[in-house]
Motif scaffolding. Structure first.
Motif, PDB file in Angstrom:
ATOM      1  N   ALA A   1       0.785  -1.254   0.214  1.00 16.39           N
ATOM      2  CA  ALA A   1      -0.080  -0.024   0.026  1.00 16.39           C
ATOM      3  C   ALA A   1       0.887   1.337  -0.091  1.00 16.39           C
ATOM      4  O   ALA A   1       0.478   2.318  -0.316  1.00 16.39           O
ATOM      5  N   SER A   2       2.158   0.992   0.371  1.00 19.92           N
ATOM      6  CA  SER A   2       2.863   2.217   0.271  1.00 19.92           C
ATOM      7  C   SER A   2       3.757   2.505  -0.914  1.00 19.92           C
ATOM      8  O   SER A   2       4.844   3.170  -1.110  1.00 19.92           O
ATOM      9  N   GLY A   3       3.368   1.549  -2.046  1.00 20.71           N
ATOM     10  CA  GLY A   3       3.885   1.650  -3.278  1.00 20.71           C
ATOM     11  C   GLY A   3       4.084   3.039  -3.884  1.00 20.71           C
ATOM     12  O   GLY A   3       5.237   3.319  -4.390  1.00 20.71           O
ATOM     13  N   PRO A   4       3.333   3.842  -3.804  1.00 19.79           N
ATOM     14  CA  PRO A   4       3.176   5.189  -4.460  1.00 19.79           C
ATOM     15  C   PRO A   4       4.335   5.950  -4.042  1.00 19.79           C
ATOM     16  O   PRO A   4       5.268   6.695  -4.430  1.00 19.79           O
ATOM     17  N   SER A   5       4.631   5.960  -2.603  1.00 22.23           N
ATOM     18  CA  SER A   5       5.471   6.786  -1.842  1.00 22.23           C
ATOM     19  C   SER A   5       6.948   6.068  -2.100  1.00 22.23           C
ATOM     20  O   SER A   5       7.918   6.858  -2.089  1.00 22.23           O
ATOM     21  N   LEU A   6       6.797   4.814  -2.081  1.00 22.58           N
ATOM     22  CA  LEU A   6       8.130   4.101  -2.113  1.00 22.58           C
ATOM     23  C   LEU A   6       8.617   4.242  -3.641  1.00 22.58           C
ATOM     24  O   LEU A   6       9.861   4.384  -3.586  1.00 22.58           O
TER      25      LEU A   6
ATOM     26  N   ALA B   1      -1.770   5.445   7.140  1.00 23.18           N
ATOM     27  CA  ALA B   1      -2.592   4.254   6.224  1.00 23.18           C
ATOM     28  C   ALA B   1      -3.430   5.253   5.137  1.00 23.18           C
ATOM     29  O   ALA B   1      -4.338   5.678   5.178  1.00 23.18           O
ATOM     30  N   GLY B   2      -2.428   5.536   4.240  1.00 24.83           N
ATOM     31  CA  GLY B   2      -2.827   6.233   2.908  1.00 24.83           C
ATOM     32  C   GLY B   2      -2.184   7.702   2.628  1.00 24.83           C
ATOM     33  O   GLY B   2      -1.413   7.643   1.687  1.00 24.83           O
ATOM     34  N   PRO B   3      -2.110   8.725   3.666  1.00 24.49           N
ATOM     35  CA  PRO B   3      -1.703  10.043   3.675  1.00 24.49           C
ATOM     36  C   PRO B   3      -0.177   9.696   3.258  1.00 24.49           C
ATOM     37  O   PRO B   3       0.557  10.315   2.152  1.00 24.49           O
ATOM     38  N   VAL B   4       0.679   9.335   4.228  1.00 29.58           N
ATOM     39  CA  VAL B   4       1.830   9.240   4.375  1.00 29.58           C
ATOM     40  C   VAL B   4       2.320   8.042   3.013  1.00 29.58           C
ATOM     41  O   VAL B   4       3.333   8.208   2.507  1.00 29.58           O
ATOM     42  N   SER B   5       1.792   6.933   3.091  1.00 28.09           N
ATOM     43  CA  SER B   5       2.149   5.834   2.449  1.00 28.09           C
ATOM     44  C   SER B   5       1.629   5.979   0.714  1.00 28.09           C
ATOM     45  O   SER B   5       2.408   5.518  -0.239  1.00 28.09           O
ATOM     46  N   GLU B   6       1.213   7.125   0.445  1.00 30.32           N
ATOM     47  CA  GLU B   6       0.597   7.418  -1.061  1.00 30.32           C
ATOM     48  C   GLU B   6       1.017   8.754  -1.483  1.00 30.32           C
ATOM     49  O   GLU B   6       1.541   8.957  -2.468  1.00 30.32           O
TER      50      GLU B   6
END
Length: 257
Positions: free
Chosen positions: A44-49, A120-125
């Motif tokens: 779920a952290s794919g975009p930020s990673l 869950a969402g904000p930081v991970s994306e």
């Protein structure tokens, strides 16, 4: 022609996200317990990673945030107003204290709810969507075009969750009121994040705050049922009200793109 860096980001993001989600689904792994929950969270952290990979690979500069009181206040308001307004307009306000208390208790208290809300969402994306993709789309499109493209991409990225048992999206269903409005809400929400992050110069922190306020308020208010359409309507009105102030031509200044 879209930048090669956006295509590269997309490939990295999908590999980091969709591949693990597909493996979890095909193996029937519980996404809420043990190793399954860890793999799910990392995916779920794919975009930020993916943004981190691209920044390290290309060594590109990130945009500077202008710190002020305006964008944090606007971010919280933009994220919280629509779910709360829908709760009031649907007559569910009396249920709010009891439901919110149970949600906070289930998350382990106020700190647990706050940590989950941001991670869950904000930081991970948002380092991916608003930090990497958005500024590159702005080189080609104005606010409306960027909103349309990024909103569609953001929605498409969520689609596998509707086929992954154990997720909230799977519980809601893809072709239900909750499922349809979720995808439609991503467009005005994308515009509100664009306004805070770029127009108010809140950058990624501003987008994270909008996303977190929206997520938290949606969890705290009682289930809206069909009143979720009221939430969508309020979000559209908010975005439409802000658009003229951004695109209006001022003496001696160019139209913002």
């Amino acid at each position: 022609m879209i930048k090669r860096s956006l295509v590269e980001f997309g490939v990295v993001c999908l590999v980091l996200t969709w591949v693990p989600w597909a493996i979890l689904g095909l193996t029937g792994t519980d996404v809420n317990e043990g190793v399954g929950s860890l793999v799910f969270a990392l995916a779920a952290s794919g975009p930020s990673l993916a943004a981190l990979v691209m920044w390290l690979w290309r060594r590109e500069r990130r945009r500077v945030v202008r710190w002020s009181w305006r964008w944090p206040v606007a971010a919280v308001g933009f994220g919280a107003v629509a779910p709360f307004a829908a709760c009031v307009l649907s007559g569910r306000l009396p249920e709010l204290p009891g439901h919110a208390s149970s949600v906070v208790a289930g998350a382990g208290g106020v700190l647990g709810a706050a940590a989950y809300t941001f991670l869950a969402g904000p930081v991970s994306e948002e380092f991916g969507w608003r930090g990497y993709v958005q500024p590159r789309l702005r080189e080609y499109f104005g606010p409306v075009g960027t909103t349309a493209v990024l909103g569609a991409v953001w929605g498409l990225w969520h689609v596998p969750l509707y086929f992954l048992p154990g997720t909230g999206q799977n519980d809601d269903g893809l072709f239900t009121s909750a499922g349809v409005t979720f995808f439609l809400e991503l467009f005005p929400l994308t515009f509100l994040m664009l306004f805070v992050s770029e127009k108010l110069r809140g950058g990624v922190p501003g987008a994270i705050l909008v996303h977190a306020a929206w997520n938290l308020t949606e969890e705290l208010v009682p289930p809206l049922g069909h009143a979720v359409w009221l939430e969508l309507l309020v979000m559209i009105v908010m975005a439409a009200a802000l658009l003229p102030s951004w695109t209006a031509v001022r003496p001696g200044r160019r139209v913002a793109r």
